[in-house]
Scaffold this motif. Structure first.
Motif, mmCIF file in Angstrom:
data_model
loop_
_atom_site.group_PDB
_atom_site.id
_atom_site.type_symbol
_atom_site.label_atom_id
_atom_site.label_comp_id
_atom_site.label_asym_id
_atom_site.label_seq_id
_atom_site.Cartn_x
_atom_site.Cartn_y
_atom_site.Cartn_z
ATOM 1 N N THR A 94 0.631 -1.260 0.000
ATOM 2 C CA THR A 94 0.000 0.000 0.000
ATOM 3 C C THR A 94 0.658 1.314 0.000
ATOM 4 O O THR A 94 1.724 1.472 0.433
ATOM 5 N N THR A 142 -3.946 -0.582 -2.518
ATOM 6 C CA THR A 142 -3.852 -1.965 -2.958
ATOM 7 C C THR A 142 -4.093 -1.982 -4.462
ATOM 8 O O THR A 142 -5.021 -1.331 -4.931
ATOM 9 N N LYS A 197 -7.817 -0.292 -4.526
ATOM 10 C CA LYS A 197 -8.475 0.147 -3.296
ATOM 11 C C LYS A 197 -7.598 1.141 -2.549
ATOM 12 O O LYS A 197 -6.407 0.918 -2.372
ATOM 13 N N GLU A 231 -7.506 3.020 1.135
ATOM 14 C CA GLU A 231 -8.019 3.174 2.495
ATOM 15 C C GLU A 231 -7.380 4.426 3.093
ATOM 16 O O GLU A 231 -6.157 4.568 3.080
ATOM 17 N N ARG A 265 -12.995 4.761 2.344
ATOM 18 C CA ARG A 265 -12.564 3.797 1.327
ATOM 19 C C ARG A 265 -13.038 4.221 -0.050
ATOM 20 O O ARG A 265 -14.217 4.512 -0.267
ATOM 21 N N ASP A 322 -12.657 2.808 -4.072
ATOM 22 C CA ASP A 322 -12.232 1.741 -4.980
ATOM 23 C C ASP A 322 -12.373 2.193 -6.434
ATOM 24 O O ASP A 322 -13.221 3.024 -6.761
ATOM 25 N N ARG A 378 -12.429 0.407 -10.523
ATOM 26 C CA ARG A 378 -12.388 -0.776 -11.387
ATOM 27 C C ARG A 378 -12.942 -0.440 -12.758
ATOM 28 O O ARG A 378 -13.685 0.536 -12.924
ATOM 29 N N THR A 421 -6.930 -11.744 -2.029
ATOM 30 C CA THR A 421 -6.239 -10.571 -1.495
ATOM 31 C C THR A 421 -5.022 -10.906 -0.652
ATOM 32 O O THR A 421 -4.230 -10.015 -0.331
ATOM 33 N N ASP A 437 -18.252 -4.521 -0.544
ATOM 34 C CA ASP A 437 -17.133 -3.947 0.226
ATOM 35 C C ASP A 437 -16.495 -4.947 1.172
ATOM 36 O O ASP A 437 -15.665 -4.577 2.003
ATOM 37 N N LEU A 442 -12.440 -7.466 -1.868
ATOM 38 C CA LEU A 442 -12.571 -6.794 -3.167
ATOM 39 C C LEU A 442 -13.777 -7.381 -3.899
ATOM 40 O O LEU A 442 -13.664 -7.967 -4.965
ATOM 41 N N GLY A 481 -16.303 -5.864 -5.274
ATOM 42 C CA GLY A 481 -16.993 -4.897 -6.118
ATOM 43 C C GLY A 481 -17.523 -5.439 -7.424
ATOM 44 O O GLY A 481 -18.409 -4.821 -8.041
#
Length: 406
Positions: free
Chosen positions: A14, A150, A164, A166, A200, A202, A204, A288, A385, A388, A390
């Motif tokens: 991260t 991530t 992602k 955070e 958070r 994300d 994609r 993950t 959530d 991952l 999503g």
């Protein structure tokens, strides 16, 4: 047999280093029924790690050490992650194997705004082998915020990877922060953001990444005001590469898992999924984290004291809440015939793990970011959530989760 605690393959890595609330759930592991186990010391009793597991805002001058109450440490691996870059922490075991300490320049101080992971294996006084996996995060100045990204920089990931972030503080001005994050890919595709709460964010594409895609994450958050008086620190770029496509489909009713590589069926493996009282989530989940060996304790996932297995081999994390696909050496003939776990997906393995078993075979062919889809389970679909997850959200709903006006 495997003796390492884990491979350096996980998405906990991260941006500045730590997953804030995710650090709290990082220790959750566990699903399968334990069978007939004795009553060994728990890994927490045997292997003592300082700072504490899931600790946050740890001060730089706190000591870092790993000790055993009895027996000896077999191995200790400590990794520091900062700005999406992973670096091993040098250290040495005492001659009698009872203590590990960091060595080298700066060994007496921790790095600020970083995530540390500690993976240790020890043998107690009765010869029982146990593993412990802990994390902690160091402090960030009060008037600053950081995003922890991530996957890690320069990683090669599966086609299901979701980017992602955070944040270590609640983001009130989400539109401004969202505009400070840019995700680019080659070949180019539309990449959309989605907020889960105030900490958070994300990103994609509409469909899984195409194998070979190069993805770059640009953070231009320095001096962006996320909340009153709280400003960003980061002005950095990170990148990762999408590897081959591997999508594995678990059929909980048929007790099988089909493994497809680049669309072609590679193998069909017998599995055991969640028992009727503790079914496995349906839906698409993304790998993950991968651990050669880990402890699974039912108390961490809400099952009381039903099991505590100190050496689960080939553990592949699928959700933050504790769903794993892992090796199982205690369920006898359940594979391919019945569902007996507490919600995980089990593959046949042996104690200590082996590359010759179905679990070892699959572990050796898996990347962070690979997709595991579960169907025909008597459970709900996994939340988007949770890990991952999503990909379980329709594209229109996903895009609707962007910050207004961004």
């Amino acid at each position: 047999m495997r003796t390492a605690v884990r491979r350096a393959r996980r998405a906990g890595a991260t941006l500045a280093a730590v997953l804030t609330w995710a650090g709290l759930v990082g220790g959750l592991a566990g699903c399968d029924s334990g069978g007939a186990f004795g009553k060994p010391h728990s890994p927490e009793e045997l292997i003592r790690v300082t700072p504490d597991d899931a600790g946050r805002n740890v001060k730089a001058d706190e000591p870092l050490r790993v000790e055993v109450a009895e027996g000896r440490l077999e191995s200790v691996e400590v990794v520091r992650v900062q700005d999406a870059r992973e670096e091993p922490v040098a250290g040495r075991l005492e001659d009698d194997g009872t203590r590990w300490r960091p060595t080298g320049p700066g060994a007496d101080r921790l790095t600020l705004a970083a995530k540390y992971t500690v993976d240790a294996v020890a043998v107690d006084g009765d010869g029982r082998r146990m593993a412990r996996h802990t994390t902690f995060t160091t402090s960030v100045p009060d008037e600053r915020f950081i995003g922890y990204v991530t996957p890690e920089n320069r990683a090669t990931v599966g086609t299901g990877m979701i980017v992602k972030l955070e944040f270590n503080r609640e983001i009130e001005n989400r539109a401004a922060v969202e505009r400070g994050v840019r995700i680019r890919s080659r070949p180019a595709v539309e990449i959309a953001p989605h907020w889960f709460g105030k900490t958070r964010l994300d990103f994609r594409p509409q469909r899984y990444w195409k194998p070979g895609t190069q993805v770059t994450v640009d953070l231009d958050l320095r001096d962006v005001e996320a909340a009153r008086g709280v400003y960003g620190l980061q002005h950095k770029s990170f990148s990762f590469t999408v590897g081959r496509s591997q999508i594995s489909v678990v059929d909980a009713a048929e007790h099988t898992m089909e493994v497809r590589r680049n669309g072609a069926l590679v193998d069909t493996l017998p599995i055991t999924a969640g028992a009727p009282r503790s079914t496995t989530y349906n839906g698409r989940m993304v790998v993950t984290e991968m651990l050669d060996v880990t402890r699974m304790n039912s108390r961490t996932v809400g099952f009381g004291g039903e099991y505590d297995i100190p050496d689960v081999p080939h553990a592949i994390r699928l959700t933050d809440s504790g769903t794993f696909l892992h090796g199982n050496y205690w369920s006898g003939g359940a594979f391919g015939s019945s569902n007996v776990s507490h919600g995980c997906v089990g593959l046949r393995d042996v104690k200590g793990g082996s590359s010759l078993t179905p679990a070892g075979w699959f572990f050796d062919r898996t990347l962070i970011g690979d997709v595991v889809e579960v169907k025909n389970s008597a459970d709900k679909k996994v939340a988007p959530d949770n890990g991952l997850g999503g990909w379980n959200m329709e594209w229109g709903a996903w895009k609707a989760g962007a910050a207004a006006g961004s």
